[in-house]
Write a protein that holds these residues in place. Structure first.
Motif, PDB file in Angstrom:
ATOM      1  N   GLY A  41      53.370  -1.405  -1.921  1.00 53.59           N
ATOM      2  CA  GLY A  41      52.500  -0.229  -1.926  1.00 53.59           C
ATOM      3  C   GLY A  41      53.118   0.911  -2.714  1.00 53.59           C
ATOM      4  O   GLY A  41      53.567   0.727  -3.850  1.00 53.59           O
ATOM      5  N   TYR A  80      57.382   3.615  -0.160  1.00 51.99           N
ATOM      6  CA  TYR A  80      58.116   4.455   0.801  1.00 51.99           C
ATOM      7  C   TYR A  80      59.305   3.688   1.389  1.00 51.99           C
ATOM      8  O   TYR A  80      60.419   4.195   1.471  1.00 51.99           O
ATOM      9  CB  TYR A  80      57.217   4.853   1.974  1.00 51.99           C
ATOM     10  CG  TYR A  80      56.037   5.714   1.627  1.00 51.99           C
ATOM     11  CD1 TYR A  80      56.200   7.041   1.271  1.00 51.99           C
ATOM     12  CD2 TYR A  80      54.742   5.194   1.677  1.00 51.99           C
ATOM     13  CE1 TYR A  80      55.115   7.838   0.977  1.00 51.99           C
ATOM     14  CE2 TYR A  80      53.644   5.988   1.384  1.00 51.99           C
ATOM     15  CZ  TYR A  80      53.839   7.308   1.035  1.00 51.99           C
ATOM     16  OH  TYR A  80      52.770   8.088   0.736  1.00 51.99           O
ATOM     17  N   LEU A  81      59.022   2.435   1.830  1.00 53.43           N
ATOM     18  CA  LEU A  81      60.056   1.701   2.557  1.00 53.43           C
ATOM     19  C   LEU A  81      61.031   1.031   1.591  1.00 53.43           C
ATOM     20  O   LEU A  81      62.199   0.826   1.923  1.00 53.43           O
ATOM     21  CB  LEU A  81      59.400   0.699   3.509  1.00 53.43           C
ATOM     22  CG  LEU A  81      58.403   1.388   4.459  1.00 53.43           C
ATOM     23  CD1 LEU A  81      57.586   0.381   5.241  1.00 53.43           C
ATOM     24  CD2 LEU A  81      59.106   2.339   5.415  1.00 53.43           C
ATOM     25  N   CYS A 100      48.748  -8.004   3.673  1.00 47.78           N
ATOM     26  CA  CYS A 100      47.548  -8.433   4.402  1.00 47.78           C
ATOM     27  C   CYS A 100      47.475  -9.946   4.622  1.00 47.78           C
ATOM     28  O   CYS A 100      47.802 -10.728   3.728  1.00 47.78           O
ATOM     29  CB  CYS A 100      46.310  -7.977   3.651  1.00 47.78           C
ATOM     30  SG  CYS A 100      46.504  -6.327   2.980  1.00 47.78           S
ATOM     31  N   ASN A 138      51.360 -10.761  -7.882  1.00 48.03           N
ATOM     32  CA  ASN A 138      50.958 -11.261  -6.587  1.00 48.03           C
ATOM     33  C   ASN A 138      52.209 -11.843  -5.916  1.00 48.03           C
ATOM     34  O   ASN A 138      53.030 -12.459  -6.597  1.00 48.03           O
ATOM     35  CB  ASN A 138      49.912 -12.363  -6.791  1.00 48.03           C
ATOM     36  CG  ASN A 138      49.207 -12.688  -5.509  1.00 48.03           C
ATOM     37  OD1 ASN A 138      49.842 -13.096  -4.530  1.00 48.03           O
ATOM     38  ND2 ASN A 138      47.909 -12.496  -5.508  1.00 48.03           N
ATOM     39  N   ILE A 139      52.316 -11.660  -4.624  1.00 48.67           N
ATOM     40  CA  ILE A 139      53.517 -12.158  -3.907  1.00 48.67           C
ATOM     41  C   ILE A 139      53.699 -13.654  -4.159  1.00 48.67           C
ATOM     42  O   ILE A 139      54.799 -14.126  -4.443  1.00 48.67           O
ATOM     43  CB  ILE A 139      53.387 -11.902  -2.386  1.00 48.67           C
ATOM     44  CG1 ILE A 139      53.353 -10.406  -2.113  1.00 48.67           C
ATOM     45  CG2 ILE A 139      54.518 -12.576  -1.612  1.00 48.67           C
ATOM     46  CD1 ILE A 139      52.969 -10.022  -0.683  1.00 48.67           C
TER      47      ILE A 139
HETATM   48  C1  LIG Z   1      49.039  -1.800   3.756  1.00 44.24           C
HETATM   49  S1  LIG Z   1      49.867  -1.642   2.251  1.00 44.24           S
HETATM   50  C2  LIG Z   1      51.551  -1.572   2.779  1.00 44.24           C
HETATM   51  C3  LIG Z   1      52.469  -0.967   1.763  1.00 44.24           C
HETATM   52  C4  LIG Z   1      53.939  -0.931   2.172  1.00 44.24           C
HETATM   53  N1  LIG Z   1      54.506  -2.216   2.397  1.00 44.24           N
HETATM   54  C5  LIG Z   1      54.124  -0.065   3.426  1.00 44.24           C
HETATM   55  O1  LIG Z   1      54.248  -0.613   4.530  1.00 44.24           O
HETATM   56  O2  LIG Z   1      54.144   1.156   3.276  1.00 44.24           O
HETATM   57  C6  LIG Z   1      49.779  -3.280   1.600  1.00 44.24           C
HETATM   58  C7  LIG Z   1      50.107  -3.334   0.126  1.00 44.24           C
HETATM   59  O3  LIG Z   1      50.294  -4.690  -0.229  1.00 44.24           O
HETATM   60  C8  LIG Z   1      49.647  -4.936  -1.450  1.00 44.24           C
HETATM   61  N2  LIG Z   1      49.300  -6.359  -1.425  1.00 44.24           N
HETATM   62  C9  LIG Z   1      48.438  -6.985  -0.591  1.00 44.24           C
HETATM   63  N3  LIG Z   1      48.404  -8.299  -0.855  1.00 44.24           N
HETATM   64  C10 LIG Z   1      49.288  -8.507  -1.862  1.00 44.24           C
HETATM   65  C11 LIG Z   1      49.716  -9.663  -2.565  1.00 44.24           C
HETATM   66  N4  LIG Z   1      49.227 -10.853  -2.267  1.00 44.24           N
HETATM   67  N5  LIG Z   1      50.632  -9.512  -3.540  1.00 44.24           N
HETATM   68  C12 LIG Z   1      51.161  -8.298  -3.844  1.00 44.24           C
HETATM   69  N6  LIG Z   1      50.782  -7.159  -3.205  1.00 44.24           N
HETATM   70  C13 LIG Z   1      49.874  -7.262  -2.228  1.00 44.24           C
HETATM   71  C14 LIG Z   1      48.441  -3.999  -1.439  1.00 44.24           C
HETATM   72  O4  LIG Z   1      48.000  -3.698  -2.761  1.00 44.24           O
HETATM   73  C15 LIG Z   1      49.008  -2.780  -0.738  1.00 44.24           C
HETATM   74  O5  LIG Z   1      49.545  -1.854  -1.649  1.00 44.24           O
END
Ligand SMILES: C[S@@+](CC[C@H](N)C(=O)[O-])C[C@H]1O[C@@H](n2cnc3c(N)ncnc32)[C@H](O)[C@@H]1O
Length: 408
Positions: free
Chosen positions: A188, A191-192, A260, A241-242
């Motif tokens: 995201g 922050y972390l 997610c 993408n992860i």
């Molecule tokens: C709810 S935010 C959490 C951000 C951060 N980890 C935090 O806790 O502050 C989830 C983030 O994961 C990213 N994300 C979701 N699925 C992903 C994937 N498959 N690959 C990479 N990024 C992903 C979204 O774009 C989003 O920015």
């Protein structure tokens, strides 16, 4: 306005405007046991702006910290009673108050640097509210005060670093001698990621190589800019993408917070495959198991429990994370489940904290875990869970090579 009231107004204004640097109350009226002077300066304690007050006695100093409103009330009471003079220093002026027979106030325009907000007695704070990255991400303001509406985020960062630090301390072995490597999946706004980097670098004094992985290029751009501006060498962010991001083997630590649904499984799989010593995940949006749990409710003892959508949701979430914990254990990790404060995701504040064992599990322990995984799945009518699917796929790929004794 009399000089005392005017001086108190200047003090209040400087605190409210964030311009207060320091002040002293002097000319005491008390006996030899009373303090000779009171010295005030701002400090941050756990990210909160407070006032450190040193009571200077004849032979000793006593230091205590108070909230500013309390200090303002106390100073107003003491002036003209216990103390007859006061000197205020702000970033723009100095104000000297004398409360003798003829009270006088002298205000001199004078520029002073902002007060250094270090807490004198704090060892090293794990999350430093004054850190440049927190200012750049607008969690704290230019003076290191947590911004309004960012209090929850700041507490979340503090809690995360607490959990990360405890996992780091309990993770076996001192590492491999190279830089400490970590990866934040679904980072995201970072922050972390920044907080983890800062913790390992500043508190643990490690050389760090870290990557934040995120699908949104705008966030990746922002994070790379902040990392550059804050001189966070070895920290980079990539748009990916992860599931598609190739983590180098020998990773020290993988984190995935609120990635997610099955993105958490992709992250766990990447961490396990890279042999990460520490894996921290706070799962989010558990969608995969709910339909399977719903289908299983048709009959059986859970029917009356699972017919309520909210209960079914919670059961599916717990079953997902319990299975993930068992699968991690089967892969040689110790797993704890902790609570991760997050007010935006109140029901989703679970964190799986996994640290890799130094020695592989005995075959009997693996068999026991296989049995427990199968039992939990059968209880909830679960046919598939994504992390398990990924791990089974990997085992399938490894099988022919192992069976034929082929050298890869
Ligand atoms: C709810 S935010 C959490 C951000 C951060 N980890 C935090 O806790 O502050 C989830 C983030 O994961 C990213 N994300 C979701 N699925 C992903 C994937 N498959 N690959 C990479 N990024 C992903 C979204 O774009 C989003 O920015």
């Amino acid at each position: 306005m009399n000089p005392l009231t005017e001086w108190l107004a200047l003090l209040q204004k400087s605190v409210e405007a964030g311009l207060f640097v320091k002040m002293t109350l002097g000319h005491p009226t008390g006996g030899p046991d009373a303090p000779r002077k009171l010295l005030f300066k701002p400090v941050t304690i756990k990210g909160r702006l407070c006032c450190s007050v040193v009571s200077r006695y004849e032979r000793r100093d006593v230091t205590k910290n108070y909230d500013f409103p309390e200090v303002l009330r106390d100073v107003a009471q003491k002036l003209g009673g216990e103390f007859l003079s006061a000197h205020l220093v702000t970033q723009t002026e100095e104000a000297q108050l004398e409360l003798g027979r003829k009270p006088r106030l002298k205000v001199i325009p004078q520029t002073h640097a902002p007060a250094a907000l270090e807490h004198d007695r704090a060892p090293i704070r794990w999350v430093d509210a004054n850190a440049a990255y927190l200012k750049a991400l607008e969690v704290t303001d230019a003076r290191g005060r947590v911004r309004e509406r960012m209090g929850d985020k700041f507490r979340q960062i503090e809690r995360f670093v607490d959990l990360l630090a405890s996992a780091y301390k309990e993770s076996a072995g001192a590492g491999h001698g190279g830089p400490f490597t970590f990866c934040d999946m679904g980072c995201g706004k970072g922050y972390l990621t920044f907080a983890a980097y800062d913790y390992f670098r500043r508190v643990e004094k490690l050389a760090v190589e870290a990557t934040g992985v995120e699908t949104r290029p705008d966030l990746v751009g922002l994070c790379n800019r902040v990392a550059g501006e804050c001189g966070m060498e070895g920290l980079r962010f990539v748009a990916s993408n992860i599931a598609e991001y190739a983590v180098a083997p020998g990773l020290d630590c993988l984190i995935a917070l609120h990635a997610c649904n099955t993105a958490t499984d992709d992250a766990l799989f990447a961490g396990i495959t890279a042999g990460a010593r520490i894996i921290l995940t706070a799962p989010c949006c558990h969608k995969e198991l709910r339909p399977q749990v719903d289908a299983a409710r048709q009959a059986g003892p859970l029917e009356d429990l699972l017919r309520h959508g909210l209960f079914a949701e919670r059961h599916a979430e717990m079953a997902t994370d319990a299975l993930r914990a068992l699968l991690l254990e089967r892969e040689g990790y110790r797993v704890r489940v902790g609570e991760f404060v997050s007010l935006e995701h109140t029901a989703k504040n679970v964190m799986l904290i996994a640290t890799r064992r130094e020695t592989p599990l005995a075959p009997a322990a693996v068999a026991d875990l296989d049995r427990r995984i199968a039992r939990l799945k059968a209880f909830y009518g679960i046919e598939h869970q994504f992390l398990e699917t990924l791990l089974l796929g990997r085992r399938e790929l490894e099988r022919p090579a192992a069976a034929s004794g082929a050298v890869p």
